[in-house]
Scaffold this motif. Structure first.
Motif, PDB file in Angstrom:
ATOM      1  N   THR A 221     -20.643 -13.931  -5.310  1.00  0.00           N
ATOM      2  CA  THR A 221     -21.284 -13.375  -6.503  1.00  0.00           C
ATOM      3  C   THR A 221     -20.309 -12.475  -7.256  1.00  0.00           C
ATOM      4  OG1 THR A 221     -23.479 -13.505  -5.492  1.00  0.00           O
ATOM      5  CG2 THR A 221     -23.216 -11.972  -7.339  1.00  0.00           C
ATOM      6  N   HIS A 222     -19.593 -11.629  -6.516  1.00  0.00           N
ATOM      7  CA  HIS A 222     -18.600 -10.752  -7.131  1.00  0.00           C
ATOM      8  C   HIS A 222     -17.473 -11.579  -7.763  1.00  0.00           C
ATOM      9  CE1 HIS A 222     -16.617  -6.710  -7.315  1.00  0.00           C
ATOM     10  NE2 HIS A 222     -15.615  -7.506  -7.602  1.00  0.00           N
ATOM     11  N   LEU A 223     -17.037 -12.591  -7.045  1.00  0.00           N
ATOM     12  CA  LEU A 223     -15.975 -13.461  -7.544  1.00  0.00           C
ATOM     13  C   LEU A 223     -16.419 -14.188  -8.804  1.00  0.00           C
ATOM     14  CD1 LEU A 223     -13.150 -14.558  -7.059  1.00  0.00           C
ATOM     15  CD2 LEU A 223     -14.143 -16.225  -5.491  1.00  0.00           C
ATOM     16  N   GLU A 224     -17.632 -14.667  -8.808  1.00  0.00           N
ATOM     17  CA  GLU A 224     -18.185 -15.357  -9.974  1.00  0.00           C
ATOM     18  C   GLU A 224     -18.185 -14.425 -11.190  1.00  0.00           C
ATOM     19  OE1 GLU A 224     -21.797 -18.430 -10.133  1.00  0.00           O
ATOM     20  OE2 GLU A 224     -22.479 -16.372  -9.912  1.00  0.00           O
ATOM     21  N   SER A 225     -18.625 -13.204 -10.987  1.00  0.00           N
ATOM     22  CA  SER A 225     -18.658 -12.224 -12.070  1.00  0.00           C
ATOM     23  C   SER A 225     -17.252 -11.916 -12.592  1.00  0.00           C
ATOM     24  CB  SER A 225     -19.328 -10.942 -11.571  1.00  0.00           C
ATOM     25  OG  SER A 225     -19.269  -9.944 -12.542  1.00  0.00           O
ATOM     26  N   SER A 226     -16.319 -11.729 -11.675  1.00  0.00           N
ATOM     27  CA  SER A 226     -14.936 -11.430 -12.074  1.00  0.00           C
ATOM     28  C   SER A 226     -14.318 -12.584 -12.852  1.00  0.00           C
ATOM     29  CB  SER A 226     -14.090 -11.114 -10.837  1.00  0.00           C
ATOM     30  OG  SER A 226     -14.545  -9.939 -10.216  1.00  0.00           O
ATOM     31  N   LEU A 227     -14.566 -13.806 -12.415  1.00  0.00           N
ATOM     32  CA  LEU A 227     -14.011 -14.971 -13.108  1.00  0.00           C
ATOM     33  C   LEU A 227     -14.619 -15.134 -14.501  1.00  0.00           C
ATOM     34  CD1 LEU A 227     -13.743 -17.546 -10.192  1.00  0.00           C
ATOM     35  CD2 LEU A 227     -11.850 -16.652 -11.563  1.00  0.00           C
ATOM     36  N   CYS A 228     -15.895 -14.806 -14.631  1.00  0.00           N
ATOM     37  CA  CYS A 228     -16.550 -14.910 -15.949  1.00  0.00           C
ATOM     38  C   CYS A 228     -15.893 -13.992 -16.982  1.00  0.00           C
ATOM     39  CB  CYS A 228     -18.026 -14.568 -15.830  1.00  0.00           C
ATOM     40  SG  CYS A 228     -19.038 -15.878 -15.138  1.00  0.00           S
ATOM     41  N   ASP A 229     -15.368 -12.865 -16.504  1.00  0.00           N
ATOM     42  CA  ASP A 229     -14.762 -11.881 -17.395  1.00  0.00           C
ATOM     43  C   ASP A 229     -13.248 -12.028 -17.509  1.00  0.00           C
ATOM     44  OD1 ASP A 229     -17.262 -10.737 -17.785  1.00  0.00           O
ATOM     45  OD2 ASP A 229     -17.006  -9.304 -16.153  1.00  0.00           O
ATOM     46  N   SER A 230     -12.686 -13.095 -16.957  1.00  0.00           N
ATOM     47  CA  SER A 230     -11.226 -13.242 -16.892  1.00  0.00           C
ATOM     48  C   SER A 230     -10.678 -14.200 -17.942  1.00  0.00           C
ATOM     49  CB  SER A 230     -10.813 -13.743 -15.506  1.00  0.00           C
ATOM     50  OG  SER A 230     -11.087 -12.762 -14.536  1.00  0.00           O
ATOM     51  N   GLU A 231      -9.450 -13.909 -18.331  1.00  0.00           N
ATOM     52  CA  GLU A 231      -8.685 -14.772 -19.231  1.00  0.00           C
ATOM     53  C   GLU A 231      -7.756 -15.652 -18.400  1.00  0.00           C
ATOM     54  OE1 GLU A 231      -8.955 -14.690 -22.634  1.00  0.00           O
ATOM     55  OE2 GLU A 231     -10.544 -13.185 -22.431  1.00  0.00           O
TER      56      GLU A 231
ATOM     57  N   ASN B 150      -5.576 -10.147 -14.727  1.00  0.00           N
ATOM     58  CA  ASN B 150      -6.774  -9.605 -15.365  1.00  0.00           C
ATOM     59  C   ASN B 150      -7.198  -8.248 -14.816  1.00  0.00           C
ATOM     60  OD1 ASN B 150      -8.134 -11.633 -17.390  1.00  0.00           O
ATOM     61  ND2 ASN B 150      -7.187 -12.858 -15.787  1.00  0.00           N
ATOM     62  N   GLY B 151      -6.318  -7.629 -14.020  1.00  0.00           N
ATOM     63  CA  GLY B 151      -6.562  -6.266 -13.578  1.00  0.00           C
ATOM     64  C   GLY B 151      -7.485  -6.084 -12.388  1.00  0.00           C
ATOM     65  N   TRP B 152      -7.791  -7.174 -11.679  1.00  0.00           N
ATOM     66  CA  TRP B 152      -8.617  -7.019 -10.478  1.00  0.00           C
ATOM     67  C   TRP B 152      -7.901  -7.535  -9.223  1.00  0.00           C
ATOM     68  CZ3 TRP B 152     -10.787 -11.787  -8.602  1.00  0.00           C
ATOM     69  CH2 TRP B 152     -10.842 -12.834  -9.524  1.00  0.00           C
ATOM     70  N   GLY B 153      -6.594  -7.317  -9.197  1.00  0.00           N
ATOM     71  CA  GLY B 153      -5.777  -7.735  -8.058  1.00  0.00           C
ATOM     72  C   GLY B 153      -6.149  -7.035  -6.762  1.00  0.00           C
ATOM     73  N   SER B 154      -6.425  -5.738  -6.828  1.00  0.00           N
ATOM     74  CA  SER B 154      -6.795  -5.019  -5.602  1.00  0.00           C
ATOM     75  C   SER B 154      -8.184  -5.450  -5.118  1.00  0.00           C
ATOM     76  CB  SER B 154      -6.738  -3.507  -5.798  1.00  0.00           C
ATOM     77  OG  SER B 154      -7.619  -3.106  -6.812  1.00  0.00           O
ATOM     78  N   GLN B 155      -9.078  -5.742  -6.031  1.00  0.00           N
ATOM     79  CA  GLN B 155     -10.396  -6.262  -5.654  1.00  0.00           C
ATOM     80  C   GLN B 155     -10.255  -7.644  -5.018  1.00  0.00           C
ATOM     81  OE1 GLN B 155     -12.621  -6.201  -9.294  1.00  0.00           O
ATOM     82  NE2 GLN B 155     -13.244  -4.069  -9.023  1.00  0.00           N
TER      83      GLN B 155
ATOM     84  N   SER C 245      -5.697 -18.809  -1.001  1.00  0.00           N
ATOM     85  CA  SER C 245      -4.320 -18.838  -0.497  1.00  0.00           C
ATOM     86  C   SER C 245      -3.421 -17.954  -1.361  1.00  0.00           C
ATOM     87  CB  SER C 245      -3.763 -20.268  -0.527  1.00  0.00           C
ATOM     88  OG  SER C 245      -4.492 -21.099   0.324  1.00  0.00           O
ATOM     89  N   PRO C 246      -2.413 -17.318  -0.732  1.00  0.00           N
ATOM     90  CA  PRO C 246      -1.479 -16.486  -1.516  1.00  0.00           C
ATOM     91  C   PRO C 246      -0.807 -17.305  -2.620  1.00  0.00           C
ATOM     92  CG  PRO C 246      -1.152 -16.139   0.823  1.00  0.00           C
ATOM     93  CD  PRO C 246      -2.109 -17.299   0.681  1.00  0.00           C
ATOM     94  N   THR C 247      -0.675 -16.729  -3.741  1.00  0.00           N
ATOM     95  CA  THR C 247      -0.086 -17.294  -4.964  1.00  0.00           C
ATOM     96  C   THR C 247      -0.863 -18.483  -5.529  1.00  0.00           C
ATOM     97  OG1 THR C 247       1.526 -18.794  -3.919  1.00  0.00           O
ATOM     98  CG2 THR C 247       2.231 -16.502  -4.317  1.00  0.00           C
ATOM     99  N   ALA C 248      -2.092 -18.681  -5.073  1.00  0.00           N
ATOM    100  CA  ALA C 248      -2.940 -19.713  -5.666  1.00  0.00           C
ATOM    101  C   ALA C 248      -3.466 -19.203  -7.008  1.00  0.00           C
ATOM    102  CB  ALA C 248      -4.096 -20.059  -4.726  1.00  0.00           C
ATOM    103  N   SER C 249      -4.094 -20.079  -7.746  1.00  0.00           N
ATOM    104  CA  SER C 249      -4.575 -19.738  -9.090  1.00  0.00           C
ATOM    105  C   SER C 249      -5.465 -18.514  -9.109  1.00  0.00           C
ATOM    106  CB  SER C 249      -5.316 -20.933  -9.690  1.00  0.00           C
ATOM    107  OG  SER C 249      -4.429 -21.998  -9.913  1.00  0.00           O
ATOM    108  N   LEU C 250      -6.326 -18.372  -8.116  1.00  0.00           N
ATOM    109  CA  LEU C 250      -7.250 -17.241  -8.094  1.00  0.00           C
ATOM    110  C   LEU C 250      -6.503 -15.918  -8.043  1.00  0.00           C
ATOM    111  CD1 LEU C 250     -10.113 -16.155  -8.005  1.00  0.00           C
ATOM    112  CD2 LEU C 250     -10.114 -16.522  -5.536  1.00  0.00           C
ATOM    113  N   GLN C 251      -5.514 -15.816  -7.197  1.00  0.00           N
ATOM    114  CA  GLN C 251      -4.746 -14.582  -7.097  1.00  0.00           C
ATOM    115  C   GLN C 251      -4.007 -14.293  -8.400  1.00  0.00           C
ATOM    116  OE1 GLN C 251      -1.543 -14.440  -4.233  1.00  0.00           O
ATOM    117  NE2 GLN C 251      -1.584 -12.225  -4.178  1.00  0.00           N
ATOM    118  N   GLU C 252      -3.437 -15.317  -9.003  1.00  0.00           N
ATOM    119  CA  GLU C 252      -2.705 -15.126 -10.258  1.00  0.00           C
ATOM    120  C   GLU C 252      -3.637 -14.642 -11.374  1.00  0.00           C
ATOM    121  OE1 GLU C 252       0.459 -15.113 -10.301  1.00  0.00           O
ATOM    122  OE2 GLU C 252       0.819 -16.104  -8.391  1.00  0.00           O
ATOM    123  N   ILE C 253      -4.825 -15.228 -11.444  1.00  0.00           N
ATOM    124  CA  ILE C 253      -5.794 -14.813 -12.461  1.00  0.00           C
ATOM    125  C   ILE C 253      -6.237 -13.377 -12.203  1.00  0.00           C
ATOM    126  CG2 ILE C 253      -8.166 -15.200 -13.265  1.00  0.00           C
ATOM    127  CD1 ILE C 253      -7.537 -18.251 -12.936  1.00  0.00           C
TER     128      ILE C 253
END
Length: 98
Positions: A15-25, A77-82, A65-73
């Protein structure tokens, strides 16, 4: 950790991931867009809610996975620590939902 609590944890992570992705470029370092990742996350979230299991655990593992698309996004988008916290919680709950 109890199985039901682990499933609840997975639902919270997705749910948190879904919300973060919705707000991401988009990220220039990612091979996928936030929208493409959101499709996978939303499908897995719906599956966890209805069955208690991920519909595509391999896709989700690869997504974290490290350096996968999710981590890069996340980083762009400022939520790397999250992302790091979400990845940790995801790994903890994975066993009960795959």
């Amino acid at each position: 950790m109890e199985t039901e609590a682990m499933k609840d944890n997975m639902e919270k992570v997705l749910t948190h991931l879904e919300s973060s992705l919705c707000d991401s470029e988009e990220s220039m370092f990612s091979s996928k867009t936030p929208e493409e990742l959101l499709v996978v996350v939303s499908a897995n979230l719906a599956s966890v809610k209805s069955t208690g299991y991920l519909s595509s655990p391999e896709q989700m593992v690869n997504m974290f996975s490290p350096t996968a698309s999710l981590q890069e996004i996340a980083m762009d988008n400022g939520w790397g620590s999250q992302y790091v916290e979400l990845a940790d919680h995801f790994e903890q709950a994975l066993e009960s939902c795959s």
